[in-house]
Design an enzyme around this catalytic site. Structure first.
Site, PDB file in Angstrom:
ATOM      1  N   ASP A  28      -2.746  -1.165   3.582  1.00  0.00           N
ATOM      2  CA  ASP A  28      -3.892  -1.844   2.962  1.00  0.00           C
ATOM      3  C   ASP A  28      -3.505  -2.359   1.574  1.00  0.00           C
ATOM      4  OD1 ASP A  28      -3.787   0.603   1.725  1.00  0.00           O
ATOM      5  OD2 ASP A  28      -5.897   1.113   2.004  1.00  0.00           O
ATOM      6  N   SER A  29      -2.237  -2.112   1.180  1.00  0.00           N
ATOM      7  CA  SER A  29      -1.695  -2.767  -0.012  1.00  0.00           C
ATOM      8  C   SER A  29      -1.677  -4.279   0.185  1.00  0.00           C
ATOM      9  CB  SER A  29      -0.280  -2.248  -0.312  1.00  0.00           C
ATOM     10  OG  SER A  29       0.517  -2.271   0.860  1.00  0.00           O
ATOM     11  N   ASP A  36      -2.907   0.836   8.419  1.00  0.00           N
ATOM     12  CA  ASP A  36      -3.869   1.555   7.571  1.00  0.00           C
ATOM     13  C   ASP A  36      -5.303   1.284   8.007  1.00  0.00           C
ATOM     14  OD1 ASP A  36      -2.660   3.158   5.652  1.00  0.00           O
ATOM     15  OD2 ASP A  36      -2.329   1.493   4.276  1.00  0.00           O
ATOM     16  N   LYS A  77      -2.896   5.041   9.978  1.00  0.00           N
ATOM     17  CA  LYS A  77      -2.777   5.928   8.821  1.00  0.00           C
ATOM     18  C   LYS A  77      -4.114   5.940   8.096  1.00  0.00           C
ATOM     19  CE  LYS A  77      -0.273   4.802   4.944  1.00  0.00           C
ATOM     20  NZ  LYS A  77      -1.293   4.787   3.867  1.00  0.00           N
ATOM     21  N   GLU A 107      -6.199   7.996   4.557  1.00  0.00           N
ATOM     22  CA  GLU A 107      -5.985   8.781   3.341  1.00  0.00           C
ATOM     23  C   GLU A 107      -6.916   9.982   3.275  1.00  0.00           C
ATOM     24  OE1 GLU A 107      -6.359   6.215  -0.098  1.00  0.00           O
ATOM     25  OE2 GLU A 107      -4.833   4.815   0.658  1.00  0.00           O
ATOM     26  N   GLU A 132       2.440  10.520  -1.716  1.00  0.00           N
ATOM     27  CA  GLU A 132       2.599   9.464  -2.722  1.00  0.00           C
ATOM     28  C   GLU A 132       2.504  10.024  -4.130  1.00  0.00           C
ATOM     29  OE1 GLU A 132       0.393   5.865  -2.019  1.00  0.00           O
ATOM     30  OE2 GLU A 132       0.919   5.033  -3.996  1.00  0.00           O
TER      31      GLU A 132
HETATM   32  O1  KIV Z   1      -0.817   0.553   1.725  1.00  0.00           O
HETATM   33  C1  KIV Z   1       0.358   0.899   1.493  1.00  0.00           C
HETATM   34  O2  KIV Z   1       1.255   0.079   1.258  1.00  0.00           O
HETATM   35  C2  KIV Z   1       0.650   2.324   1.502  1.00  0.00           C
HETATM   36  C3  KIV Z   1       2.007   2.734   1.037  1.00  0.00           C
HETATM   37  C4  KIV Z   1       2.075   2.690  -0.432  1.00  0.00           C
HETATM   38  C5  KIV Z   1       2.383   4.077   1.570  1.00  0.00           C
HETATM   39  O3  KIV Z   1      -0.169   3.111   1.860  1.00  0.00           O
END
Ligand code: KIV
Length: 271
Positions: free
Chosen positions: A51-52, A90, A120, A122, A189
């Protein structure tokens, strides 16, 4: 060791085997078809559609604004470029926090509409019901502890997490909870390397670190950071493998000059 050519298709079982064999897991983010194809051909084990994307693709200040539909668009593009790597997507902010039913519905949408291999999300104990429900639907889940960017407004800053004993203890306990809930791996992280080592050794599932030191079972970096596309972000943990910003700027400046000087296209570059 570079690329393990014996692995035809990376699965969640492959990651566990890599941990058992003492081979590190390589993971990188990607958000589109073309880069995913390059990373896959290079032999990366895991591609994370992070989600980056909210930051590096859309220019937002945090990961909070990206939507489920937008993640699905990025993930489907990445899947089309991938043959070997495990693709993890994510779950974006707001798509799983309210309850486990909402979480499962979001998870199913991503799996159905993108062809992704795993998800994934969080958090620890707070999201364990959602993790259990998603896992019991047959969807592999990767956890994410330590600095969890979707909670940035709770933390207030992007500094190293779990330096204090209380937070470190919660992280130790959350890691075990995630494993018991059925996660196949967990991202750690920006936490102290000693804590990451301890957690890595306490788990059967592999840990994948970002700013969590050398003892994790694998490492992940955001592609824009690793390739030097994003030049403003220079945390201590980052190793930059290319100065792509400089190379792209140089190439485009040359193209502009060639157009202005009537040098491009030349005789051989026209019909
Ligand atoms: O969204 C992302 O890029 C991440 C990484 C920093 C692990 O969750």
């Amino acid at each position: 060791m570079s690329v393990n050519k014996q692995i035809k298709k990376v699965t969640t079982n492959t990651l566990l085997r890599l941990k058992v064999n003492g081979e590190k897991i390589s993971m990188i983010t990607a958000y589109d078809f073309s880069f995913a194809k390059l990373f896959d051909a290079a032999g990366i084990d895991v591609i994370l559609v992070g989600d980056s994307a909210s930051n590096v693709m859309a220019g937002h200040e945090s990961t909070l604004p990206i939507t489920l539909d937008q993640m699905i668009y990025h993930a489907a593009s990445v899947i089309r470029g991938t043959e070997r790597a495990l693709v993890v997507v994510d779950l974006p902010f707001g798509s799983y926090q309210s309850n486990s039913e909402v979480a499962l519905a979001s998870a199913i949408r991503i799996m159905k509409e993108t062809g992704a291999h795993a998800l994934k999300l969080e958090g620890g104990e707070e999201v364990v019901d959602s993790i259990k429900r998603i896992v019991s639907a047959g969807i592999p889940v990767m956890g994410h502890l330590g600095l969890t960017p979707q909670s940035i407004h709770k933390f207030g800053t992007y500094v190293v997490r779990a330096k204090e004993e209380a937070e470190a203890n919660k992280l130790r306990s959350d890691a075990l909870i995630l494993q018991e809930a059925g996660c196949f791996a967990v991202v750690l992280e920006k936490i102290p390397a000693a804590l990451a080592k301890e957690v890595t050794e306490s788990l059967i599932m592999p840990t994948i670190g970002i700013g969590a030191g050398m003892h994790c079972g694998g490492q992940v970096l955001v592609m824009h950071d690793l390739l030097g596309i994003n030049t403003e972000f220079r945390p201590r943990f980052l190793r930059t493998y290319l100065n792509m910003a400089e190379q792209v700027t140089g190439a485009v400046k040359q193209y502009i000059a060639d157009v202005k000087n009537n040098d491009f296209p030349n005789e051989g570059e026209q019909y």
